[in-house]
Design a protein around this motif. Structure first.
Motif, PDB file in Angstrom:
ATOM      1  N   TYR A   4       0.828  -1.207   0.000  1.00 48.68           N
ATOM      2  CA  TYR A   4       0.000   0.000   0.000  1.00 48.68           C
ATOM      3  C   TYR A   4       0.867   1.263   0.000  1.00 48.68           C
ATOM      4  O   TYR A   4       1.977   1.262   0.506  1.00 48.68           O
ATOM      5  N   LEU A   8      -0.780   2.560   7.391  1.00 43.96           N
ATOM      6  CA  LEU A   8      -2.198   2.641   7.749  1.00 43.96           C
ATOM      7  C   LEU A   8      -2.304   2.612   9.266  1.00 43.96           C
ATOM      8  O   LEU A   8      -1.911   1.629   9.893  1.00 43.96           O
ATOM      9  N   GLN A 174     -11.587  -1.471   1.452  1.00 49.07           N
ATOM     10  CA  GLN A 174     -12.386  -2.172   2.459  1.00 49.07           C
ATOM     11  C   GLN A 174     -12.285  -3.695   2.271  1.00 49.07           C
ATOM     12  O   GLN A 174     -12.216  -4.437   3.241  1.00 49.07           O
ATOM     13  N   ARG A 177      -8.887  -4.977   3.584  1.00 50.59           N
ATOM     14  CA  ARG A 177      -8.544  -4.755   4.994  1.00 50.59           C
ATOM     15  C   ARG A 177      -8.531  -6.074   5.768  1.00 50.59           C
ATOM     16  O   ARG A 177      -9.484  -6.859   5.694  1.00 50.59           O
ATOM     17  N   TYR A 292     -11.809   6.960   9.444  1.00 47.11           N
ATOM     18  CA  TYR A 292     -10.879   5.826   9.496  1.00 47.11           C
ATOM     19  C   TYR A 292      -9.975   5.892  10.728  1.00 47.11           C
ATOM     20  O   TYR A 292      -9.453   6.950  11.023  1.00 47.11           O
ATOM     21  N   PRO A 293      -9.735   4.805  11.427  1.00 44.92           N
ATOM     22  CA  PRO A 293     -10.177   3.432  11.136  1.00 44.92           C
ATOM     23  C   PRO A 293     -11.546   3.078  11.725  1.00 44.92           C
ATOM     24  O   PRO A 293     -11.885   1.896  11.760  1.00 44.92           O
TER      25      PRO A 293
END
Ligand code: NAD
Ligand code: MG
Length: 403
Positions: A4, A8, A174, A177, A292-293
């Motif tokens: 990614y 995150l 999504q 994840r 988010y998250p």
């Protein structure tokens, strides 16, 4: 597979609530949906900064409602006009010009920068936000098309976070994840097919701006609506997905799904397909990024899958919609080719909206620009912006019979 584009965060290292929002492109379609969510959750979001371009009246209305400390407009003249429209007693800082968007995107108090300017104009502020280590809710796909590697590098250097607002990429986000990316065999972007999905080549050759602007499922700004009709939007989204998820173009497929309910799918190595379904309403994706998250409650009518009845899928008609293939070609060529693709497309869309070229002229202009482009390195921000300007100028000169 490079993984990614950014780190995150978990809840513990995410910005605390209420989050202070900087909305760039506040007067547009994504801006409106963002502020609708902020207005519905005043306990979770405060509006720190709003930036528009030319629609000063709309910006003044939003500013009167949300009272941000900072505002920005594109032209100096807009400052006086804006001041005259603001309610008495409310005196924000107002900045003008391209540098104003960079200033707002890097405000130390901003927790989340919503990047929702349309087109290449979104790049400098988005990159500045990444270099300032911000959490970026990214709608401006063009900035990844132009400079995905620079944004990735900035995120690595500062710990900035990029969260995808674009509905397909948000759907993938999504569906990915909690899963090991090593088991991803393919990403499948869905496309509505636009208003001309089932029209023949003769019809497509004669469409007007009004017909092209009338998207069957989504209400969006003019530029992305035309891009959806040509399928350039899906081409830009293939490039966007490659940069976000660190994949080669061959790992991102496109399937036409006219109902716009399945927003994209991930194919895993065991044959599983994980999809994200939802109403065609950008507030779903935007709220996922803003919160988010965490997942925020949204007051939308529940999707009635029984009333929908069926969901259909078909292959894109690439011969009649060549922009999708042109985008893949540019990404595979690398270097400055995606800058040329995007700039030629933006210039061609303007010409089409001004009725100076026909609908199929858009793809022709983009193809000619790519044919003329000699391979270059990707380059830094200044060389990307120079190539962007040069390509637009060349399109305009060619159109005027001077090139
Ligand atoms: P829009 O045309 O409705 O709004 C664009 C915004 O950018 C406006 O606030 C405008 O004032 C501002 N702007 C325009 N030119 C500018 C410039 N030169 N400098 C600074 N600001 C400028 O566009 P939109 O539909 O909201 O799309 C915004 C971005 O989000 C685009 O990159 C688009 O591809 C992406 N996006 C939009 C949607 C959607 O549903 N609208 C969905 C996915 C992605
Ligand atoms: Mg999209």
């Amino acid at each position: 597979m490079r993984g990614y584009i950014s780190r995150l965060p978990l809840v513990a290292d995410s910005p605390a609530f209420p989050r202070r929002l900087c909305v760039l492109g506040a007067t547009g379609s994504i801006g409106a949906s963002t502020l609708d969510i902020a207005g519905a959750h005043p306990d979770m979001f405060s509006v720190l900064a709003l930036a528009g371009a030319n629609n000063v009246r709309k910006l003044a209305e939003l500013a009167a409602r949300f009272r941000p400390k900072y505002l920005a407009v594109l032209h100096e003249d807009g400052v006086k006009e804006l001041l005259a429209l603001l309610p008495p007693g409310y005196r924000p800082f107002i900045a003008a010009g391209e540098s104003a968007y960079v200033d707002l995107a890097t405000l130390p108090e901003a927790d989340v920068v919503v990047s929702a300017i349309v087109g290449a104009a979104g790049l400098a502020p988005t990159l500045a936000a990444a270099r300032a280590g911000k959490t970026i809710a990214l709608a401006n796909k063009e900035s990844l098309v132009l400079a995905g590697d620079l944004i990735r590098g900035a995120c690595a250097a500062t710990g900035a976070v990029v969260l995808p607002v674009d509905s397909e990429h948000n759907a993938l986000f999504q569906a990915l994840r909690g899963h090991d990316p090593a088991y991803v065999s393919e990403l499948i972007l869905t496309a509505s097919g636009g208003p001309f999905r089932d029209k023949d080549a003769a019809f497509i050759a004669s469409v007007t701006p009004e017909q092209a602007l009338a998207h069957p499922n989504w209400s969006m700004g003019a530029k992305i609506s035309i891009d959806s009709a040509t399928l350039m939007n899906k081409g830009l989204e293939v490039i966007e997905a490659c940069h976000l998820y660190g994949l080669a173009a061959g790992k991102v497929a496109v399937v036409v799904h006219p109902q716009s309910i399945v927003h994209s799918l991930v194919r895993y190595a065991d044959g599983s397909l994980l999809a994200h379904l939802g109403p065609p309403d950008m507030r779903v994706a935007i709220s996922y990024c803003l919160g988010y998250p965490l997942r925020l409650p949204l007051n939308l009518a529940p999707l009635d899958i029984v009333a929908l009845g069926k969901l259909t899928f078909e292959a894109p008609r690439e011969d009649d919609f060549p922009c999708l293939g042109l985008a893949r070609r540019a990404f595979e060529a690398g270097g400055g080719a995606t800058v040329v693709l995007n700039a030629a497309n933006e210039a061609a869309v303007e010409l089409f909206l001004a009725r100076k070229i026909g609908f199929t002229g858009i793809a022709r202009i983009v193809e000619t620009a790519l044919d003329r482009h000699a391979a270059t390195d990707a380059g830094d921000l200044d060389s990307i912006l120079a190539l962007d300007r040069e390509t637009r100028d060349r399109v305009k000169m060619t159109q005027a019979g001077l090139g």
